[in-house]
Design an enzyme around this catalytic site. Sequence first.
Site, mmCIF file in Angstrom:
data_model
loop_
_atom_site.group_PDB
_atom_site.id
_atom_site.type_symbol
_atom_site.label_atom_id
_atom_site.label_comp_id
_atom_site.label_asym_id
_atom_site.label_seq_id
_atom_site.Cartn_x
_atom_site.Cartn_y
_atom_site.Cartn_z
ATOM 1 N N GLU A 183 -37.985 -52.878 9.993
ATOM 2 C CA GLU A 183 -38.989 -53.943 10.030
ATOM 3 C C GLU A 183 -38.864 -54.813 8.794
ATOM 4 O O GLU A 183 -38.684 -54.304 7.675
ATOM 5 C CB GLU A 183 -40.423 -53.388 10.073
ATOM 6 C CG GLU A 183 -40.795 -52.698 11.358
ATOM 7 C CD GLU A 183 -42.263 -52.317 11.413
ATOM 8 O OE1 GLU A 183 -43.083 -52.938 10.698
ATOM 9 O OE2 GLU A 183 -42.583 -51.389 12.169
ATOM 10 N N GLU A 188 -44.169 -45.309 9.650
ATOM 11 C CA GLU A 188 -45.039 -45.589 8.502
ATOM 12 C C GLU A 188 -46.160 -44.566 8.347
ATOM 13 O O GLU A 188 -47.367 -44.911 8.468
ATOM 14 C CB GLU A 188 -45.643 -46.989 8.610
ATOM 15 C CG GLU A 188 -44.630 -48.104 8.572
ATOM 16 C CD GLU A 188 -45.288 -49.504 8.549
ATOM 17 O OE1 GLU A 188 -46.528 -49.583 8.500
ATOM 18 O OE2 GLU A 188 -44.547 -50.499 8.565
HETATM 19 O O1 IFM Z 1 -47.315 -54.845 13.010
HETATM 20 C C1 IFM Z 1 -47.033 -53.950 11.988
HETATM 21 C C2 IFM Z 1 -46.230 -52.784 12.514
HETATM 22 O O2 IFM Z 1 -46.866 -52.146 13.561
HETATM 23 C C3 IFM Z 1 -45.994 -51.772 11.415
HETATM 24 N N1 IFM Z 1 -45.459 -52.391 10.226
HETATM 25 C C4 IFM Z 1 -46.090 -53.584 9.741
HETATM 26 C C5 IFM Z 1 -46.249 -54.591 10.870
HETATM 27 C C6 IFM Z 1 -46.928 -55.867 10.346
HETATM 28 O O3 IFM Z 1 -48.179 -55.575 9.821
#
Ligand code: IFM
Length: 496
Positions: free
Chosen positions: A403, A222
């Site tokens: 994710e 990210e």
């Molecule tokens: O916990 C985070 C992760 O580290 C990166 N993406 C979003 C998740 C939730 O906020």
Amino acid sequence: MSLLTRRRLLRRAALSATAAGAARTGLAGATLAGTAAAVSVAGCDSPPERTTDAEPDGGLRFPDGFGWGAATSAYQIEGAAKEDGRGESVWDTFSHTPGRTRNGDTGDVAADHYHRYAQDLDLMRELGLRSYRFSISWPRIQADGSGRPNQRGLDFYRRLLDGLHERGIAPMATLFHWDLPQALQDDGGWENRDTAERFADYADAVFRALGDRVPAWLTINEPKTVVQNGYIWGHHAPGHQDEAAAYLVAHHLQLAHGLAVQALRASGASGRIGPALNLHPCYPADDSAEAAAATRLYDGYENRLYLDSVFTGAYPQDVLADLGPDSRMVRGVRDGDLKIISSPVDLLAVQYYTPIYVTGGGGTVRKWPTSEAEWQQIYPEGMYDILTRVTRDYGRVPITITENGLPCPDTPGPDGTVDDAGRVSFLRDHFAAAHRAVRDGVPLESYHVWSLLDNFEWAEGYDQRWGLVYVDYASQRRVLKRSAHWYREVIRRNGL
Ligand code: IFM
């Protein structure tokens, strides 16, 4: 920076601050007057209505061998902050600075995974996971961000990798999930172009030490979150509010990505590699031409800045024009950089959490229920939209979802079980949307739920629980939540 961009960013900062304030006073998830067009409150125990094509008889099957998985990151779960030669990262500094995280929480102990990894591996096997996405802690491998790798740090990840292989779980390793060595931050961090070169050296050391055990690598987790949360709004490490620096940071993160891809090829290791991007489908908040134009630019900053540079070898013209020729980013791009950034990748990791609705003035509104995370709107269709869009716009690069999830106010009941019905509903709807994308031609290979375990949720500390597995931080006892039991069945059936 253009007026539109400035208004957009300020607006988002205000929204973010208001929501954070509301959350701190116990109003998380409630409608924030004046910020939303049609917001409702979604507690995790009142799941939103299903909006997907899941059939009531549970007839959705995923392709054979589909990689059902779960994800974590080093600083969020490992703990052992001072052990075996680990150096300090920007998140150690940030979380130990008073007022930066909720309750002053830090990742010093987290879920103590560094010591309990074997037990956690057994939990993964119990769930039937086929894939596990985790991150390697840069300051465990190079305490100060450069020089000879720390063997004890490498040994930990080799033990973890061996344990995954023994249990038949495919590893997917992220090289950078935000824990930049503090020593590099002291030299300018991601504003300093040299940090991208340091990252390539670190990646090379990791590839040479662990490349025989890792079939899939992700470079930078990210980059957009580092840019926005770390450098524009300042509620993530390193806690800067410097719009001019932010997009130079974006360029250096992209450059670091490309250099790591090249380092993998040069190392001779056989694994696949790609970026891990949180993509937000952007929609106009209304039918006006202004909203359409603002949405286009918004999409440039949210998505195309990171996708175009990797897959087309160019930054989006509208974003460059909006930043202006004298911006630090535009001045920071050197000949040949885009060629490095667009070094061919083998896969694209997509992280999907929320859509964004953009007004004609460049602000945002909410249209769907939120979770405990004020920035999240629960909209499974967005998963379908973003997956089909990247395949349409960038070709049939294999996709992994690395994710997707939500925080719920999970507490064990009197019988010790954790009934996170809202997470089951959320995942079911998002799995169904992903299934529809596969049916419509998206080359989706795997899906990693965020997260395997409750963990340190950055500025939110330990208040938000994102795991399939509940962690009682006082005793470090793990409890499979209802969603974990449900997910085990999904994996067993390879579908819904
Ligand atoms: O916990 C985070 C992760 O580290 C990166 N993406 C979003 C998740 C939730 O906020």
